[in-house]
Write a protein that holds these residues in place. Structure first.
Motif, PDB file in Angstrom:
ATOM      1  N   LEU A  95      -0.319  26.573  46.320  1.00 16.80           N
ATOM      2  CA  LEU A  95      -1.107  27.092  45.958  1.00 16.80           C
ATOM      3  C   LEU A  95      -1.048  28.646  46.217  1.00 16.80           C
ATOM      4  N   GLU A  96      -0.323  29.151  47.140  1.00 15.96           N
ATOM      5  CA  GLU A  96      -0.242  30.428  47.094  1.00 15.96           C
ATOM      6  C   GLU A  96       0.789  31.080  45.832  1.00 15.96           C
ATOM      7  N   GLU A  97       1.962  30.430  45.465  1.00  9.86           N
ATOM      8  CA  GLU A  97       2.506  30.750  44.257  1.00  9.86           C
ATOM      9  C   GLU A  97       1.463  30.700  43.078  1.00  9.86           C
ATOM     10  N   TRP A  98       0.716  29.660  42.995  1.00 11.76           N
ATOM     11  CA  TRP A  98      -0.115  29.538  41.783  1.00 11.76           C
ATOM     12  C   TRP A  98      -1.028  30.975  41.921  1.00 11.76           C
ATOM     13  N   LYS A  99      -1.728  31.232  43.012  1.00 14.89           N
ATOM     14  CA  LYS A  99      -2.647  32.385  42.998  1.00 14.89           C
ATOM     15  C   LYS A  99      -1.811  33.668  42.637  1.00 14.89           C
ATOM     16  N   ARG A 100      -0.577  33.793  43.380  1.00  9.97           N
ATOM     17  CA  ARG A 100       0.118  35.026  42.833  1.00  9.97           C
ATOM     18  C   ARG A 100       0.349  35.277  41.477  1.00  9.97           C
ATOM     19  N   LEU A 101       0.769  33.883  40.876  1.00  8.33           N
ATOM     20  CA  LEU A 101       0.828  34.043  39.351  1.00  8.33           C
ATOM     21  C   LEU A 101      -0.235  34.527  38.324  1.00  8.33           C
ATOM     22  N   SER A 102      -1.456  33.889  39.116  1.00  7.03           N
ATOM     23  CA  SER A 102      -2.811  33.888  38.287  1.00  7.03           C
ATOM     24  C   SER A 102      -3.349  35.160  38.583  1.00  7.03           C
ATOM     25  N   ARG A 103      -2.993  36.157  39.586  1.00 14.22           N
ATOM     26  CA  ARG A 103      -3.608  37.114  40.128  1.00 14.22           C
ATOM     27  C   ARG A 103      -3.580  38.443  39.013  1.00 14.22           C
ATOM     28  N   ASP A 104      -2.615  38.834  38.280  1.00 18.61           N
ATOM     29  CA  ASP A 104      -2.707  39.881  37.441  1.00 18.61           C
ATOM     30  C   ASP A 104      -2.828  39.543  35.971  1.00 18.61           C
ATOM     31  N   GLN A 105      -3.385  38.240  35.728  1.00 22.10           N
ATOM     32  CA  GLN A 105      -3.370  37.655  34.265  1.00 22.10           C
ATOM     33  C   GLN A 105      -4.729  38.121  33.769  1.00 22.10           C
ATOM     34  N   ASP A 106      -4.889  38.420  32.615  1.00 26.93           N
ATOM     35  CA  ASP A 106      -5.904  38.664  31.839  1.00 26.93           C
ATOM     36  C   ASP A 106      -7.049  37.578  32.041  1.00 26.93           C
ATOM     37  N   LEU A 107      -6.279  36.307  31.793  1.00 28.34           N
ATOM     38  CA  LEU A 107      -7.146  34.953  31.548  1.00 28.34           C
ATOM     39  C   LEU A 107      -6.650  34.373  32.931  1.00 28.34           C
ATOM     40  N   ALA A 108      -7.463  33.606  33.828  1.00 31.83           N
ATOM     41  CA  ALA A 108      -7.311  33.268  35.202  1.00 31.83           C
ATOM     42  C   ALA A 108      -6.312  31.785  34.718  1.00 31.83           C
ATOM     43  N   LEU A 109      -5.437  31.838  35.618  1.00 33.93           N
ATOM     44  CA  LEU A 109      -4.522  30.359  35.544  1.00 33.93           C
ATOM     45  C   LEU A 109      -5.180  29.409  36.819  1.00 33.93           C
ATOM     46  N   ALA A 174      -3.575  24.150  32.811  1.00 34.07           N
ATOM     47  CA  ALA A 174      -2.120  23.599  33.016  1.00 34.07           C
ATOM     48  C   ALA A 174      -1.128  24.483  31.938  1.00 34.07           C
ATOM     49  N   ARG A 175      -1.237  24.178  30.455  1.00 32.94           N
ATOM     50  CA  ARG A 175      -0.509  24.690  29.630  1.00 32.94           C
ATOM     51  C   ARG A 175      -0.391  26.245  29.611  1.00 32.94           C
ATOM     52  N   ARG A 176      -1.397  27.229  30.033  1.00 34.47           N
ATOM     53  CA  ARG A 176      -1.178  28.336  30.159  1.00 34.47           C
ATOM     54  C   ARG A 176      -0.588  28.892  31.217  1.00 34.47           C
ATOM     55  N   SER A 177      -0.488  28.141  32.361  1.00 36.80           N
ATOM     56  CA  SER A 177      -0.190  28.518  33.582  1.00 36.80           C
ATOM     57  C   SER A 177       1.541  28.257  33.312  1.00 36.80           C
ATOM     58  N   VAL A 178       1.901  27.185  32.694  1.00 38.43           N
ATOM     59  CA  VAL A 178       3.426  26.893  32.410  1.00 38.43           C
ATOM     60  C   VAL A 178       4.107  28.115  31.498  1.00 38.43           C
ATOM     61  N   ALA A 179       3.127  28.316  30.415  1.00 39.19           N
ATOM     62  CA  ALA A 179       3.643  29.436  29.309  1.00 39.19           C
ATOM     63  C   ALA A 179       3.862  30.817  29.939  1.00 39.19           C
TER      64      ALA A 179
END
Length: 410
Positions: A95-109, A174-179
């Motif tokens: 979860l911490e890695e997912w949040k970190r990946l999502s943090r700076d994105q224009d669209l939330a992951l 899902a798909r957006r996160s992997v891309a």
């Protein structure tokens, strides 16, 4: 030269040789090749890249493509696993890695909707989940029927004895996160190639891969995270130990202007009742209220199976919604999807070395619950390559995967 996001995504979508334009690395220059750009393969490639390796990620169709188990709209992330503490730990670190990946994105992951799990009786799974999460200092709340009715009146709580709320978890796109992860991997020096890999051949170790286009890809180490295609690449090693099942997903349009079935009014949810398990999401990003049956469907071939939902499954889901979500009883169907799980006999993941080739890892068998664990899976796989003498964790070994299904992990 810094690539734009559009240039990276276009490179990932082009023909095999064109993919090398995203990096200065040429054929044969990779230390490690990871085959499969789904959630397990992408996170394994990223974790290996962080160790300083030159890593090439290869996929036949593209990251989280339409027939991949990592494709599609959304996945639950949660830590409740009964007494299976290792999965709870992996969910928390992931979860911490997912949040970190999502943090700076224009669209939330990641959407922090929370996850609410309903139970019709006291049982070992519920007790184990609650106690394990508390021991790991993960926030969880047991909620009794009166409080459930007060907090979520849009749900009919008939037959529910209690529920467990995990407020820090929620939904991954899902798909957006992997891309996005693959894009980041490329930006940070990894390479990506679109290529169809033929079943590998080797002696004491694997030295190279052959592609359907006639290329030879060489490396010192290999990881295969090919989802439902793992058995096709390794028929003798994996074969009948992998069960690919058809799973149907439904999205319904809430009434116009009705806020009860979207965030923040509605969490992600799982409903354990009798011998059934239904789960779903609030109306994320206006795509609709998602409902799916978690019971394993029929065995299918990911290459040839059709993607049309069964009318009987839709009728079953509608009957369920009429009981549990009466405000959506007549909601129009807005979208459907047929995807697949790739199950092990028990539901445990596979993260182990090939039985003949010590420089080759086999990673997979997500069993319908693995997406949220992607970062943890990548770390576990990288550990085995970093430490050749390290033993795989017992629950992840190939030896524990049987040819008869007896699901124990939910």
């Amino acid at each position: 030269m810094k690539l734009t996001k559009r240039e990276v995504l276009e490179a990932m979508a082009t023909v095999p040789l064109a993919a090398s334009c995203v990096s200065t690395a040429g054929p044969g220059s990779a230390d490690t090749i990871v085959v499969g750009a789904g959630v397990f393969g992408a996170w394994t490639a990223e974790m290996l890249r962080r160790t300083g390796r030159k890593v090439e990620l290869v996929d036949a169709w593209g990251p989280a493509h339409a027939r991949a188990s990592s494709g599609g709209e959304s996945r639950l992330t949660r830590a409740g696993y009964g007494t299976s503490r290792r999965y709870s730990e992996m969910a928390a670190e992931s979860l911490e890695e997912w949040k970190r990946l999502s943090r700076d994105q224009d669209l939330a992951l990641f959407h922090d909707a929370g996850v609410l799990v309903f139970f019709d009786q006291e049982n070992e799974y519920a007790t184990g989940s609650y106690e394990t999460m508390r021991a790991l200092n993960l926030r969880t709340e047991r909620i009794e029927p009166g409080a459930l009715r007060a907090r979520w009146p849009q749900i009919d709580w008939s037959g529910v004895k209690f529920a467990l709320l995990e407020p820090d978890f929620g939904a991954l796109m899902a798909r957006r996160s992997v891309a996005t992860l693959v894009e980041q991997f490329i930006r940070n020096g990894g390479t990506y190639r679109k290529a169809a890999i033929l079943p590998p051949k080797g002696g004491k170790k694997l030295e190279a891969l052959e592609t359907a286009a006639g290329e030879t890809l060489q490396a010192g180490e290999f990881v295969f995270a090919c989802g439902p295609w793992l058995a096709k690449l390794f028929p003798d090693v994996i074969g009948a130990r992998l069960f690919v099942t058809r799973q149907e997903i439904f999205f319904f349009r809430p009434p116009a202007g009705d806020l009860r079935f979207g965030m923040p009014a509605m969490p992600g949810w799982i409903d354990f009742f009798a011998d059934q398990v239904m789960y779903g999401f609030p109306d994320l990003e206006n795509r609709g209220f998602k409902v799916a049956n978690d019971v394993h469907g029929p065995i299918v071939d990911p290459d040839t199976s059709d993607r049309l939902v069964d009318p009987a499954s839709l009728a079953q889901v509608r009957a369920y919604m009429g009981r549990r979500f009466p405000g959506l009883m007549d909601a129009p169907l807005s979208e459907t999807r047929v995807c697949q799980y790739e199950n092990s006999s028990s539901g445990d993941l596979l993260i182990d070395r090939h039985p003949q080739w010590s420089n080759t890892l086999l990673v997979g068998m997500g069993s319908g619950h693995g997406f949220k664990l992607g970062p943890g899976v990548g770390k576990a796989a990288a550990r085995l390559l970093e430490s050749p003498s390290a033993a795989p964790e017992p629950i992840f070994t190939l030896a524990t995967k049987a040819e008869t299904q007896d699901r124990a992990v939910h």
